[in-house]
Design an enzyme around this catalytic site. Sequence first.
Site, PDB file in Angstrom:
ATOM      1  N   CYS A  99      48.068 -20.355  22.691  1.00  0.00           N
ATOM      2  CA  CYS A  99      49.171 -19.127  22.329  1.00  0.00           C
ATOM      3  C   CYS A  99      49.240 -18.876  20.936  1.00  0.00           C
ATOM      4  O   CYS A  99      49.484 -17.897  20.545  1.00  0.00           O
ATOM      5  CB  CYS A  99      50.605 -19.758  22.801  1.00  0.00           C
ATOM      6  SG  CYS A  99      50.713 -20.065  24.584  1.00  0.00           S
TER       7      CYS A  99
ATOM      8  N   CYS B  92      51.506 -24.641  22.467  1.00  0.00           N
ATOM      9  CA  CYS B  92      50.243 -24.376  23.256  1.00  0.00           C
ATOM     10  C   CYS B  92      49.224 -23.863  22.132  1.00  0.00           C
ATOM     11  O   CYS B  92      49.498 -22.734  21.496  1.00  0.00           O
ATOM     12  CB  CYS B  92      50.393 -23.242  24.475  1.00  0.00           C
ATOM     13  SG  CYS B  92      49.141 -22.547  25.045  1.00  0.00           S
TER      14      CYS B  92
END
Length: 490
Positions: free
Chosen positions: A52, A49
């Site tokens: 992230c 991600c």
Amino acid sequence: MKALVLAALLAVTAFAAENEVVWTLDHTNYSEIISQHKMIVVQFYAPWCGYCKQLAPKYEEAASVLNNHDPPVILAKMDTTIPENAELARNYTINGVPSIKIFRNGGKTVHDYKGTRETEGIIAYLKKHGGPSSLEIKTKEDAATFIDEKKIVVAGIFPQLSLEKIINFTALAEDLRVDYDFVHTLDAKLLPRGGLVDKPSIRLFKPFDELYADFEDFQLEAMQNFIEETSVPIMAILDDNPENQQFVNHFLHSPGDKVFLFLNFSTDLDAFKSKYYDLALSYKGKETNFLLGDAETGKRALQYFGLDTDQAPLIFVLSMGGTKYVQRYVQPDNLASWLKDCKDGKLKPYLKSLPIPEFNNEPVKVVVAETLDDMVFNSGKDVLLEFYQLGCRYCEEFAPVLDEIALSFGKDPHVVIAKIDATENDIPRDVFEVEGFPTLYLRSATGSLSRFEGNRTKDAIIEFIQTNRGSPAFDFSISQTQTDSVKDEL
């Protein structure tokens, strides 16, 4: 003996976690560590991600500061792509990753983290929420310090001591501290607004509408409802003023239907504002909340719903049941009649949907929101549907496997292999539970729904389809021979 070995393993994993700046949790130590702490912050993430990855260094830097705070604030993380972890994380990653949660009292209560995702913002937010849930006001100087005139503050006033009411107020403050500031005092005259009271009361201060409201019922649910209802402005404002964001958040988390009006503030505000406020006022107490937003400021929100700034002035309704309605290029005098038609069920619901493909002749069929009923629910076929997200590495890795499965069923007239972009199309969340990508469901010809939970290999998924299909079994060996023949020719 087994119990002793397990205890030793847990001790080792806990020790390992505690020697990291950001503790690493997984299915082996998660419950043990959460249960041992009065407060611990957990970030649920996926290595692929992009958001992230952006958050990781800021989160770690904040952790290094908060570890030395008094009392220390513990920051942890959990990789949700590990299957055993994913099962634990499922309740906390409904809206995707990264998702940050605050666990309190050994995990008995869980709150969303609602601060910024910048280092200083994380530090300031968690420092505040690591201290007492309610601050005591003993002097007018305390009141001036603790009651921010630009924020919502909930004050417990106790001219008479009532242990039950104090306990309930303290529990309320602990439960809602993430969303509101709480204070308490013995003397109402120390507070900046409102009169004296002769019995325990709650006074909510707010920088809009009537500026404060009093309440006397100390039952927990009643207090929660009072705060929830009173903290939402008659008309929330979304603009570039960061002080308004907290009230937008209360609007977004409020119960009832939500009405959004997006304008170009520089050209349309004067024509719409008073009429829209009067409309909002007329619906007060009717489980309907209103937001007036600058289209440019709310650009990302519009895009999330599949709308665009060039369609403003635009009114948009999100009902309690999740149904959406939209009117583009609305005029000020049409606001009230359009909303009444919406409430009366006279309008066609709006679906966020990618365009229907002009050609859909690839082995894996493309489904969009507008074709979901025809291609999946009403097709009368066994449909394997992949929910994917553009840019998801796991989806990209799975794509050739899905192509092979589609080729294998190419001669079977009863099976359809399809995919839908779950971020660009509205999907019925009450039917499909989609928390990560890719997610696979089989809607059988007889109407049953099965979620695939195994390893995403060709053979495993083919077996899953054959086991759960509602149509007669097809002679798969013939189809496989034909598929292998095509591969040899290629």
